[in-house]
Structures are given as structure tokens and as C-alpha cells.
Design a protein around this motif. Sequence first.
Motif, mmCIF file in Angstrom:
data_model
loop_
_atom_site.group_PDB
_atom_site.id
_atom_site.type_symbol
_atom_site.label_atom_id
_atom_site.label_comp_id
_atom_site.label_asym_id
_atom_site.label_seq_id
_atom_site.Cartn_x
_atom_site.Cartn_y
_atom_site.Cartn_z
ATOM 1 N N PHE A 1 0.833 -1.204 0.000
ATOM 2 C CA PHE A 1 0.000 0.000 0.000
ATOM 3 C C PHE A 1 0.873 1.262 0.000
ATOM 4 O O PHE A 1 0.745 2.116 -0.889
ATOM 5 N N VAL B 1 -5.451 6.154 -3.215
ATOM 6 C CA VAL B 1 -5.882 5.558 -1.950
ATOM 7 C C VAL B 1 -7.064 4.624 -2.180
ATOM 8 O O VAL B 1 -7.076 3.477 -1.708
ATOM 9 N N GLY C 1 -7.917 1.681 0.272
ATOM 10 C CA GLY C 1 -8.110 2.581 1.396
ATOM 11 C C GLY C 1 -9.466 3.255 1.330
ATOM 12 O O GLY C 1 -10.296 2.955 0.468
ATOM 13 N N ARG C 2 -9.674 4.194 2.235
ATOM 14 C CA ARG C 2 -10.985 4.839 2.342
ATOM 15 C C ARG C 2 -10.787 6.312 2.688
ATOM 16 O O ARG C 2 -9.850 6.679 3.401
ATOM 17 N N THR D 1 -7.902 6.396 5.408
ATOM 18 C CA THR D 1 -7.368 5.200 6.070
ATOM 19 C C THR D 1 -6.696 4.342 5.021
ATOM 20 O O THR D 1 -7.043 4.399 3.824
ATOM 21 N N ASP D 2 -5.734 3.546 5.468
ATOM 22 C CA ASP D 2 -5.114 2.598 4.550
ATOM 23 C C ASP D 2 -6.024 1.372 4.409
ATOM 24 O O ASP D 2 -7.155 1.354 4.916
ATOM 25 N N ASN D 3 -5.538 0.346 3.752
ATOM 26 C CA ASN D 3 -6.367 -0.832 3.490
ATOM 27 C C ASN D 3 -6.504 -1.741 4.706
ATOM 28 O O ASN D 3 -7.132 -2.799 4.617
ATOM 29 N N SER E 1 -5.574 5.341 10.152
ATOM 30 C CA SER E 1 -5.880 6.684 9.658
ATOM 31 C C SER E 1 -4.612 7.521 9.532
ATOM 32 O O SER E 1 -3.700 7.430 10.356
#
Length: 249
Positions: free
Chosen positions: A30, A208, A213-214, A231-233, A237
Motif C-alpha cells: 500500500f 488511496v 483505502g478509504r 485510512t489505509d487498506n 488513519s
Amino acid sequence: MAENRASAYGEGVPCWVDAQLSDVEAGKRFYGELFGWTFEDDPEKYGGYAWARLQGEPVAALVRKTDGRLPTVWTVYFATPDAEALADRVWAAGGQVVTAPTPAADLGTAALVTDPEGAVFGLWEPGRHSGFGRRHETGTFVWAELYARDTVAADAFYADLFHDALFGPDARPDFGRAAVSDVFPAEMPPHFLVHFGVDDCEAVLGTVNRLGGRIQAPPFETSYGRVAVVTDNQGASFALLERRKQTEQ
């Protein structure tokens, strides 16, 4: 050129960040694609960390969670010449010591503490590892924002704890504070949010999303630049910070 070695990290200056993850290999994929980081693994040399490098210089670390109940989170560490003494001052000022100062091989000594509202941050007393080899650049640490409920109390706590870093003659603070409710739901616990530099906030948000991610908070303007919270996967955060041209450091 790498910048900001040990001599530049006075007490109270953010000097390192790491992420506690369930799957370090997934974290490498990521962040490697997102920021162009490469990674080094040597459990004895790096205290079990996967060290992230940018152009050969250390910029962050990923570490596997030893307990699934621990949060998946980025932590910012503040430099100190004496982690035990600073942990004592945190305690005396109403904070808590989560993890007592502990040597990390010959790299240095780390501790985890909280402020009186419970926001977690780290202390780092350098040994062989002084901290960031690069910062204030694209793909590196550029800022940490404390999101607090009682901003007046937070101001008093950190002004006393890190007075020279915030107000001394050579102060160039790399962290600030805001009210939790400025960006997050009011019930969000107080916390530090690590910011990484990007050239184009909106463009990086697309990456992302593609990497799993989100987006927690779409881009918004701050006094220190344009910020988006993601946020990552795995749910850790962090923020993307696009500096305004006139305020770049």
C-alpha cells in the motif's frame, strides 16, 4: 540531500512515525505504491520493524501488531534526550504512561504516553537511530495535528511539556491542535493525526481508493495547507497534506 539529523531534533520535535499493522506485507504494498517508499527488513538491525525509505533515507516504519486487540494506528514520536524524565513529566502533568521507556536494541529508547484527554503519542530518546532522514517533502512526514476536546487544556499541557519546541528562539513547530468536532464526529476520541506531504491531494485520493483505502474526510482548507483524511487498506488513519506554495518549508 537528507536533512534534520539528531542535532536538529530538540525535545518536543516530532522525529519519527510508525504504523502498527496486522499485515506488514500488505502495508508495504500500500505505502510503497502510494508514496514510493522502499522497505528494509532486518529483525536484529531494526528492532523487528520494516523500515520505509525514500531516496535511501528513513522516513517511517511498519510494525506487526503482537496482539490483535491493539489498534491499527499511526503513532508520532517526539524527540527527547531523556525518555524516563519526560515520561515522569507527562505523568505529573496529568497524562498516563502506557508503555514505560524501553530500549529498542541500540536504536534508542521508546515510550508510549497519553495527554490528560487520552491522546496517545510516543517519546523517542535516540541511540543509533536519530529519526527522520527526510521530512517536509512529498511522501514524507510534514505535520501532526492533535484533535482535542478541550483545546484550552491541551494548549496548557503541551505548552508546558514542549515549551522550547513550540516557543523557543529556534521553534518551527511541526504539530498543532484543533477541536475534534472540526473534522470528526464529536464522539471521536482525542488523537494525533500524522500528515504526509503530497503534491496533489485529489489525485492521491484516487490512488488511496484504488489500493483499498478509504476517504474519512474529503479535502478541506487549514492554516497549514489543504488536507484530506484517509485510512489505509487495514484501517490506519492518516492525512494527506498539500502545502500552499507560499507556506512550503
